[in-house]
Design a protein around this motif. Structure first.
Motif, PDB file in Angstrom:
ATOM      1  N   VAL A 102      -1.813  19.458  21.282  1.00 53.69           N
ATOM      2  CA  VAL A 102      -1.351  18.218  20.653  1.00 53.69           C
ATOM      3  C   VAL A 102      -0.833  18.460  19.237  1.00 53.69           C
ATOM      4  CG1 VAL A 102      -2.851  16.733  22.033  1.00 53.69           C
ATOM      5  CG2 VAL A 102      -3.677  17.644  19.858  1.00 53.69           C
ATOM      6  N   ASN A 103      -0.450  19.700  18.910  1.00 56.88           N
ATOM      7  CA  ASN A 103       0.095  19.972  17.572  1.00 56.88           C
ATOM      8  C   ASN A 103       1.338  19.147  17.291  1.00 56.88           C
ATOM      9  OD1 ASN A 103      -1.939  21.832  17.390  1.00 56.88           O
ATOM     10  ND2 ASN A 103      -0.639  23.539  16.793  1.00 56.88           N
ATOM     11  N   SER A 104       2.209  19.021  18.287  1.00 52.84           N
ATOM     12  CA  SER A 104       3.429  18.235  18.084  1.00 52.84           C
ATOM     13  C   SER A 104       3.101  16.768  17.851  1.00 52.84           C
ATOM     14  CB  SER A 104       4.353  18.385  19.300  1.00 52.84           C
ATOM     15  OG  SER A 104       3.702  17.947  20.482  1.00 52.84           O
ATOM     16  N   ASP A 105       2.051  16.262  18.479  1.00 49.09           N
ATOM     17  CA  ASP A 105       1.668  14.862  18.283  1.00 49.09           C
ATOM     18  C   ASP A 105       1.113  14.632  16.884  1.00 49.09           C
ATOM     19  OD1 ASP A 105       2.219  14.046  21.040  1.00 49.09           O
ATOM     20  OD2 ASP A 105       0.507  15.289  21.548  1.00 49.09           O
ATOM     21  N   ILE A 106       0.398  15.617  16.343  1.00 51.15           N
ATOM     22  CA  ILE A 106      -0.098  15.501  14.969  1.00 51.15           C
ATOM     23  C   ILE A 106       1.076  15.392  14.006  1.00 51.15           C
ATOM     24  CG2 ILE A 106      -1.295  16.750  13.128  1.00 51.15           C
ATOM     25  CD1 ILE A 106      -3.129  17.887  15.288  1.00 51.15           C
ATOM     26  N   TRP A 107       2.077  16.227  14.195  1.00 52.13           N
ATOM     27  CA  TRP A 107       3.264  16.209  13.333  1.00 52.13           C
ATOM     28  C   TRP A 107       3.972  14.859  13.408  1.00 52.13           C
ATOM     29  CZ3 TRP A 107       6.366  18.750   9.872  1.00 52.13           C
ATOM     30  CH2 TRP A 107       7.722  18.464   9.875  1.00 52.13           C
ATOM     31  N   PHE A 108       4.290  14.429  14.620  1.00 52.23           N
ATOM     32  CA  PHE A 108       5.071  13.200  14.757  1.00 52.23           C
ATOM     33  C   PHE A 108       4.263  11.970  14.357  1.00 52.23           C
ATOM     34  CE2 PHE A 108       6.309   9.534  17.367  1.00 52.23           C
ATOM     35  CZ  PHE A 108       7.575   9.332  16.842  1.00 52.23           C
ATOM     36  N   ASN A 109       3.011  11.889  14.786  1.00 50.56           N
ATOM     37  CA  ASN A 109       2.203  10.716  14.453  1.00 50.56           C
ATOM     38  C   ASN A 109       1.988  10.580  12.959  1.00 50.56           C
ATOM     39  OD1 ASN A 109       2.043  10.260  17.161  1.00 50.56           O
ATOM     40  ND2 ASN A 109      -0.144  10.568  17.353  1.00 50.56           N
ATOM     41  N   SER A 110       1.816  11.701  12.267  1.00 50.70           N
ATOM     42  CA  SER A 110       1.637  11.645  10.812  1.00 50.70           C
ATOM     43  C   SER A 110       2.883  11.071  10.147  1.00 50.70           C
ATOM     44  CB  SER A 110       1.334  13.042  10.264  1.00 50.70           C
ATOM     45  OG  SER A 110       0.137  13.558  10.804  1.00 50.70           O
ATOM     46  N   ILE A 111       4.053  11.563  10.543  1.00 49.83           N
ATOM     47  CA  ILE A 111       5.298  11.090   9.932  1.00 49.83           C
ATOM     48  C   ILE A 111       5.584   9.646  10.337  1.00 49.83           C
ATOM     49  CG2 ILE A 111       7.795  11.475   9.858  1.00 49.83           C
ATOM     50  CD1 ILE A 111       7.201  14.456  10.196  1.00 49.83           C
ATOM     51  N   ALA A 112       5.303   9.299  11.591  1.00 50.42           N
ATOM     52  CA  ALA A 112       5.535   7.917  12.038  1.00 50.42           C
ATOM     53  C   ALA A 112       4.643   6.950  11.275  1.00 50.42           C
ATOM     54  CB  ALA A 112       5.283   7.815  13.549  1.00 50.42           C
ATOM     55  N   TRP A 113       3.376   7.320  11.074  1.00 47.90           N
ATOM     56  CA  TRP A 113       2.470   6.442  10.327  1.00 47.90           C
ATOM     57  C   TRP A 113       2.903   6.312   8.874  1.00 47.90           C
ATOM     58  CZ3 TRP A 113      -1.213   7.581   6.369  1.00 47.90           C
ATOM     59  CH2 TRP A 113      -2.066   6.520   6.045  1.00 47.90           C
ATOM     60  N   LEU A 114       3.338   7.406   8.273  1.00 44.16           N
ATOM     61  CA  LEU A 114       3.788   7.351   6.883  1.00 44.16           C
ATOM     62  C   LEU A 114       5.049   6.516   6.726  1.00 44.16           C
ATOM     63  CD1 LEU A 114       3.214  11.073   5.843  1.00 44.16           C
ATOM     64  CD2 LEU A 114       1.956   9.090   4.991  1.00 44.16           C
ATOM     65  N   SER A 115       5.916   6.538   7.725  1.00 42.44           N
ATOM     66  CA  SER A 115       7.161   5.771   7.645  1.00 42.44           C
ATOM     67  C   SER A 115       6.971   4.307   8.007  1.00 42.44           C
ATOM     68  CB  SER A 115       8.223   6.397   8.557  1.00 42.44           C
ATOM     69  OG  SER A 115       7.830   6.306   9.914  1.00 42.44           O
ATOM     70  N   GLU A 136       0.840  -1.190   0.000  1.00 40.77           N
ATOM     71  CA  GLU A 136       0.000   0.000   0.000  1.00 40.77           C
ATOM     72  C   GLU A 136       0.878   1.243   0.000  1.00 40.77           C
ATOM     73  OE1 GLU A 136      -2.310  -0.472   3.562  1.00 40.77           O
ATOM     74  OE2 GLU A 136      -0.821   0.560   4.802  1.00 40.77           O
ATOM     75  N   THR A 137       0.335   2.322  -0.542  1.00 40.57           N
ATOM     76  CA  THR A 137       0.997   3.616  -0.562  1.00 40.57           C
ATOM     77  C   THR A 137       0.205   4.565   0.321  1.00 40.57           C
ATOM     78  OG1 THR A 137       1.746   3.223  -2.821  1.00 40.57           O
ATOM     79  CG2 THR A 137       1.848   5.484  -2.014  1.00 40.57           C
ATOM     80  N   ARG A 138       0.922   5.358   1.136  1.00 40.37           N
ATOM     81  CA  ARG A 138       0.266   6.214   2.113  1.00 40.37           C
ATOM     82  C   ARG A 138       0.506   7.689   1.806  1.00 40.37           C
ATOM     83  NH1 ARG A 138       1.444   3.174   7.962  1.00 40.37           N
ATOM     84  NH2 ARG A 138       0.365   1.217   7.451  1.00 40.37           N
ATOM     85  N   MET A 139      -0.506   8.501   2.123  1.00 40.47           N
ATOM     86  CA  MET A 139      -0.394   9.950   1.957  1.00 40.47           C
ATOM     87  C   MET A 139      -1.231  10.620   3.042  1.00 40.47           C
ATOM     88  SD  MET A 139      -1.562  12.438  -1.213  1.00 40.47           S
ATOM     89  CE  MET A 139      -0.565  11.553  -2.414  1.00 40.47           C
ATOM     90  N   VAL A 140      -0.724  11.722   3.566  1.00 42.44           N
ATOM     91  CA  VAL A 140      -1.461  12.555   4.517  1.00 42.44           C
ATOM     92  C   VAL A 140      -1.487  13.972   3.965  1.00 42.44           C
ATOM     93  CG1 VAL A 140      -1.512  13.537   6.842  1.00 42.44           C
ATOM     94  CG2 VAL A 140      -0.886  11.141   6.528  1.00 42.44           C
ATOM     95  N   VAL A 141      -2.688  14.551   3.869  1.00 39.73           N
ATOM     96  CA  VAL A 141      -2.857  15.920   3.392  1.00 39.73           C
ATOM     97  C   VAL A 141      -3.511  16.719   4.513  1.00 39.73           C
ATOM     98  CG1 VAL A 141      -3.848  17.418   1.627  1.00 39.73           C
ATOM     99  CG2 VAL A 141      -3.124  15.094   1.027  1.00 39.73           C
TER     100      VAL A 141
END
Length: 564
Positions: A497-510, A476-481
């Motif tokens: 929780v702005n920092s959690d949005i940033w990190f969780n998005s990148i962690a999920w994509l990776s 699967e290919t992942r994208m977050v917009v």
């Protein structure tokens, strides 16, 4: 004979007490505790049988009844105290009433420790042990018995300190599967923190460092310290073991093949056609993409978004509830407390995230694309399309009513996982390059739309970027917009929780383990009172003279009235 019976009584009590203590305190030596307890019970039982045999009228005596009642009462009290202490040690229960739950591990820390599958040990090279550090480490240990810790005096166990490479008193190291990592250096004014320890646990469990590239060159927020900067966000990633690099596609016409995540954020200028093609190729080959565009910022990836069923609304999200005015931020700042069901927003519950100058993200149905809304605004918001008017009001004919979605996570399924071919309006040819052309210093003539062979770039663990005729697609290919990039810049990044949005998005994509995706530990809020000298003097007079004087005067008045 009575003398020997007394000796046997002491022996029986000793064995029984030793067995009970060993059984409670040591799980590995439970057999030894059982044997000691059994010996004590047999000795005491033999003494009791012997005494009863020699005193046939023992139970008929009045003193026997009184003694039995006293013995039963005393034994019951001792048993209750033992049970209460046992339950208190093994099933402790606490209540944390602090604002930021300072004495409770965050969900991220708890899940990381619970998911440990191998022993992990923390060494604190400090003496004497600090009670606050011990309490924090004990909170981790309660979540998993595989988590261990030890306080070490580096002056006494010099060989162990030398083995770890301890440089100074207070160094804290973590060890797992033979790997060792420095967590932090503690001091009287800087104790062990949950943030440092959780980041170290997450880092030491990774088998490789994820590579994150952030697109630059179009007026995007810079990665270094500055007015409009991602420096705090970048630091949060590097502290967790990620490698973050800037990427300028004019210097490197292809996204590096070791990129786990590519980040494209709002800029002041549009992307070039060749850059759009490079990003398109990266996504078509299975790369993970994070796009963050503010309202009214140039959007150059509409062709890619169309393939994924994503539409970026041009309007600015306006909050008509007045929440922004309460905090002195205005209606252009969007507060979100409603989240979609996704690993990125798991455990957010009713936490607050803040998006200044955000835009709405719309989705349409596309084959093999699964969208999941992430951040939903309140019904009192709308997307304002006409910002030229002095008074902003909701126009049902032109504006988009709320609730609106500020972010979306998308998954494209690749059922066949066949070698990827670039689709779209401008397909990229992938003809083989002959060895003669590869060795030539002059770039060969390429068909229109073909990207040239990029030069070698200077990056950690550099890998040559080569044209390939086929690439194996992931399942699967992942994208977050996200319709906002300001939330991740300095000043906004540490809010709620702005920092959690940033990190969780990148962690999920990776493709990180979902235990890494949660609410990260928070720094304690500074609640110190800045008291002026006048207030200090007033408080002193109130405490030392005024309040005691009022009490004394009241007592005198009451005495005088009663004496009349």
């Amino acid at each position: 004979m009575r003398k020997y019976k007394l000796y046997f009584l002491f022996v029986g009590i000793f064995f029984l007490s030793a067995g009970v203590i060993i059984s409670f305190l040591s799980e590995t030596n439970s057999l030894v505790g059982f044997i000691f307890s059994l010996v004590g019970i047999l000795v005491l039982g033999a003494l009791l049988v012997s005494y009863l045999y020699r005193n046939q009228g023992f139970w008929a005596m009045r003193s026997t009844e009184a003694s039995t009642n006293a013995l039963v009462s005393t034994g019951s009290v001792v048993l209750i105290l033992a049970v209460v202490n046992y339950l208190g040690i093994n099933y402790s229960w606490t209540v944390d009433l602090t604002e930021n739950q300072l004495f409770t591990l965050s969900p991220q820390s708890q899940e990381l420790v619970r998911n440990l599958d191998e022993p992990l040990k923390v060494y604190v090279f400090d003496s004497p042990p600090n009670p606050n550090d011990r309490t924090l480490l004990e909170d981790y240990r309660r979540n998993n018995s595989l988590f261990e810790y030890e306080f070490v005096d580096p002056q006494v166990r010099f060989s162990l300190a030398q083995e770890f490479g301890v440089q100074r008193q207070g160094d804290v190291y973590i060890e797992k599967s033979g790997q060792r990592q420095l967590v932090q250096t503690v001091s009287p004014n800087n104790r062990l923190t949950e943030i440092a320890l959780t980041n170290a646990i997450a880092t030491i469990q990774r088998t490789e460092q994820p590579m994150v590239y952030i697109l630059q060159g179009h007026g995007e927020p810079i990665l270094e310290e500055g007015e409009n900067s991602f420096s705090q966000a970048v630091t949060s990633l590097t502290d967790r073991g990620y490698v973050v690099q800037p990427l300028n596609l004019t210097n490197t016409p292809l996204v590096p093949p070791n990129a786990d995540v590519l980040i494209v954020s709002s800029g002041t200028r549009e992307l070039l056609e060749g850059e759009i093609n490079a990003i398109q190729r990266f996504v078509d080959n299975g790369g993970s993409l994070l796009v963050m565009y503010n309202a009214q910022s140039p959007s150059s990836l509409d062709r890619l978004f169309a393939q994924w069923g994503v539409v970026l609304h041009d309007g600015l999200i306006v909050d008509g509830s007045g929440t922004g005015d309460v905090f002195g931020l205005g209606p252009s700042v969007t507060f979100v407390v409603d989240y979609g069901n996704h690993p990125i927003t798991r455990n957010f519950d009713n936490s607050i995230s803040i998006f200044p100058f955000a835009r709405a993200i719309l989705t349409v149905e596309e084959e093999n694309i699964i969208p999941t809304p992430l951040f939903l605004t309140s019904p009192q918001t709308w997307a304002e399309t006409d910002l030229s008017q002095d008074t902003i009001e909701f126009n049902p004919e032109e504006d988009l009513p709320g609730p609106l979605n500020v972010g979306v996570a998308l998954v494209r399924e690749n059922p066949d996982a066949q070698p990827s071919q670039t689709d779209g309006e401008n397909p990229v040819d992938t003809e083989e390059i002959s060895p003669a052309e590869e060795e030539s210093d002059t770039p060969p003539d390429l068909p229109e739309g073909q990207l040239p062979q990029p030069p070698t770039i200077n990056e950690p663990n550099p890998q040559p970027i080569e044209e390939t005729t086929s690439i194996e697609l992931p399942p699967e290919t992942r994208m977050v917009v996200i319709g906002n990039s300001t939330f991740a810049t300095n000043g906004w990044f540490s809010q709620q929780v702005n920092s959690d949005i940033w990190f969780n998005s990148i962690a999920w994509l990776s493709g990180a383990d979902e235990s890494d995706l949660s609410i990260s530990p928070k720094q304690p809020t500074n609640r110190r009172l800045n008291v002026q000298n006048f207030h200090v003097t007033l408080i002193s007079w109130l405490a030392l003279f005024i309040i005691p004087g009022l009490g004394l005067a009241t007592a005198i008045v009451m005495w005088w009235k009663r004496s009349r």
